[in-house]
Design an enzyme around this catalytic site. Structure first.
Site, short mmCIF file in Angstrom:
data_model
loop_
_atom_site.label_atom_id
_atom_site.label_comp_id
_atom_site.label_asym_id
_atom_site.label_seq_id
_atom_site.Cartn_x
_atom_site.Cartn_y
_atom_site.Cartn_z
N SER A 1 -46.97 24.37 25.13
CA SER A 1 -46.25 23.14 24.83
C SER A 1 -45.90 22.37 26.10
O SER A 1 -46.05 21.15 26.17
CB SER A 1 -44.94 23.45 24.10
OG SER A 1 -45.20 24.03 22.85
N ARG B 1 -47.48 18.59 27.55
CA ARG B 1 -46.57 17.47 27.83
C ARG B 1 -46.63 17.08 29.29
O ARG B 1 -46.55 15.88 29.63
CB ARG B 1 -45.15 17.87 27.43
CG ARG B 1 -44.96 17.88 25.91
CD ARG B 1 -43.73 18.70 25.56
NE ARG B 1 -43.36 18.61 24.16
CZ ARG B 1 -43.93 19.31 23.17
NH1 ARG B 1 -44.95 20.12 23.43
NH2 ARG B 1 -43.51 19.18 21.91
N ARG C 1 -55.73 19.76 9.26
CA ARG C 1 -54.27 19.77 9.41
C ARG C 1 -53.67 18.38 9.12
O ARG C 1 -54.25 17.36 9.48
CB ARG C 1 -53.91 20.27 10.80
CG ARG C 1 -54.43 21.70 10.96
CD ARG C 1 -53.98 22.33 12.22
NE ARG C 1 -52.54 22.49 12.26
CZ ARG C 1 -51.89 22.86 13.34
NH1 ARG C 1 -52.55 23.11 14.45
NH2 ARG C 1 -50.59 22.98 13.32
N ASP D 1 -43.97 29.86 15.63
CA ASP D 1 -45.30 30.33 16.03
C ASP D 1 -45.39 31.86 16.08
O ASP D 1 -46.47 32.40 16.33
CB ASP D 1 -45.66 29.77 17.41
CG ASP D 1 -45.90 28.26 17.34
OD1 ASP D 1 -46.24 27.76 16.26
OD2 ASP D 1 -45.74 27.60 18.38
C1 S3P Z 1 -45.36 22.56 19.08
C2 S3P Z 1 -44.59 22.44 17.94
C3 S3P Z 1 -44.75 23.32 16.77
C4 S3P Z 1 -45.54 24.58 17.11
C5 S3P Z 1 -46.76 24.27 17.92
C6 S3P Z 1 -46.39 23.60 19.23
C7 S3P Z 1 -45.13 21.62 20.19
O1 S3P Z 1 -45.44 22.60 15.77
O2 S3P Z 1 -45.91 25.25 15.93
O3 S3P Z 1 -47.49 25.45 18.20
O4 S3P Z 1 -45.64 21.86 21.30
O5 S3P Z 1 -44.46 20.61 19.96
P1 S3P Z 1 -44.69 21.65 14.70
O6 S3P Z 1 -44.16 20.48 15.42
O7 S3P Z 1 -45.76 21.28 13.71
O8 S3P Z 1 -43.62 22.51 14.10
#
Ligand code: S3P
Length: 435
Positions: free
Chosen positions: A25, A29, A125, A317
């Site tokens: 994540s 970003r 998705r 996750d």
């Molecule tokens: C993430 C948010 C989550 C997570 C994904 C990574 C992110 O998804 O499941 O692996 O980096 O913002 P959702 O926003 O769909 O909950």
């Protein structure tokens, strides 16, 4: 991607230091914000996974120079808020939901058109959760019945919005905040339950004025981002497989150094402790504005729990790994309020239930969770369904099964955890290419 099948079987008690790769994540970003910042940003601890490399390739296609001085390091030459250039070719996000959803927000406010595509899993998705609120801001985005590919029409003036998210999603929140950078006026996002706040923290680190607290974030368009260096912590979600593995294999003790411990990510730690796990945190400190620490996990007998629903978003996750812990714990584990699992890289309730049943476990699927009756696991063959976390979770299951567990199609593990097999075998797994 070449197909790759694994076989996992009981190995040694697990021992050693396991240094898991950088946070996915944070890596996504860091690339995106550095790309539209002014100046040069260095990212250290970058995840060399296929998901994050796909995002880097997309940004390069949009005219951003990104250098790789060494593995796990990127230098991003920011082009400024309005410096991206359109690409006539589709932008391929691979398997990455985070990449696609955040990029959609970023691209909605550009002067040019873009097409975002993904692999077979990403193409299934749901994207309306992002495109609907972006449309409220004035964006024009076409989907294929709510699914990728996404055609983002540029040149649309965006207006800030106040938006209450119907489902807790850091991806949707982040997409809207990125679009809000280009919007006129305020963009305010309110969440039904706080989710990971990396976008908010990182926007602040790049010098964009933003007000945020758990469950709420607000910014105004029309400022600038200034390059900054980002230290990416180790990914808690990758550490999760080892937390479960060492908890369930007798005689194990593992140390996982410098793991990111953002409270919106560590729900599994609490869940495993409720189940009786022995996990301690050492060298707790701050790095790059994020809490990090060494996780030390020792084997302990686990028992089933009624999982508090409040933990669900903080471990969204980690459910595939938790399902394995629950399947070998004593007693019953009840999971509720986790319907979001059905729209991850696979339908994680269905894929885990089917896989665990193939190994002889007793598990009932519900619409928003599962009831798992702990017991022993047998040998068998399971499908990953192109989902990295399903594959790694069943690699953990193989450690305590009565015979080899064959996991079909593990190639997607490289999306989030390159080198998993070597790292796992280095601490006592017996995981091999099943040919
Ligand atoms: C993430 C948010 C989550 C997570 C994904 C990574 C992110 O998804 O499941 O692996 O980096 O913002 P959702 O926003 O769909 O909950």
């Amino acid at each position: 991607m070449n197909r790759l099948d694994w076989s996992s079987q009981p190995g040694q008690p697990l021992h050693g230091n396991v240094r898991v790769p950088g946070d996915k994540s944070v890596s996504h970003r860091a690339l995106m914000l550095a790309a539209i910042a002014e100046g040069e940003s260095r990212i250290r601890g970058f995840l060399e996974g296929e998901d994050t490399r796909a995002t880097a390739a997309v940004l390069a296609q949009l005219g951003v120079r990104i250098d790789t001085p060494s593995a796990g390091e990127r230098v991003v030459h920011g082009v400024g808020l309005h410096g991206l250039r359109g690409s006539s070719s589709p932008l391929d996000c691979g398997n990455a939901g985070t990449g696609m959803r955040l990029l959609t927000g970023l691209l909605a406010g550009q002067a040019f058109d873009s097409t975002l595509i993904g692999d077979a899993s990403l193409s299934k998705r749901p994207m309306r959760r992002v495109t609907d609120p972006l449309a409220l801001m004035g964006a024009r985005i076409d989907t294929r019945d709510g699914l990728p590919p996404l055609q983002v029409h540029g040149g649309q003036p965006l207006l800030g919005i106040r938006y209450e998210l119907p489902v807790a999603s850091a991806q949707v929140k982040s997409a809207l905040l990125l679009a809000g950078l280009y919007g006129i006026g305020d963009t305010e996002i309110i969440e039904p339950h706080p989710t990971r706040d990396y976008t908010e923290r990182m926007l602040a680190a790049f010098g964009w004025p933003i007000a945020f607290e758990p469950g709420r974030a607000k910014l105004q368009g029309g400022h600038a981002l200034h390059a900054t260096d980002v230290d990416v912590p180790a990914d808690f979600s990758s550490a999760a497989f080892f937390l479960v593995a060492a908890s369930i294999v007798p005689g194990s003790e593992l140390r996982l150094p410098a793991v990111g411990l953002n409270p919106r990510r560590t729900g599994l730690l609490h869940a495993l402790r409720l189940m009786g796990a022995d996990i301690t945190i050492e060298h707790h400190c701050e790095s790059g504005g994020e809490p990090v620490g060494d996780l030390v996990v020792r084997h302990a007998p686990l028992h089933g729990v009624e999982l508090p629903e409040s933990l669900v978003p903080d471990m969204i996750d980690e459910f595939p790994a938790l399902f394995i812990a629950a399947a070998v714990a004593s007693g019953r584990t009840v999971i509720r309020g986790a319907a979001e699992l059905r729209v991850k890289e696979s339908d994680r309730i269905a894929t885990m239930a089917t896989g665990l049943r193939a190994l002889g476990a007793a598990i009932e699927e519900t619409a928003d969770g599962a009831i798992i009756h702990g017991g022993k696991l047998g040998n068998g063959s399971v499908e990953s369904h192109l989902d990295h976390r399903i594959a790694m979770s069943f690699a953990v299951a193989g450690l305590v099964a009565s015979g080899p567990v064959r996991i079909n199609d593990c190639s997607h593990v490289a999306t989030s955890f390159p080198g998993f097999l070597e790292l796992a075998n280095g601490c006592g797994f017996a995981l091999q290419d099943a040919g």
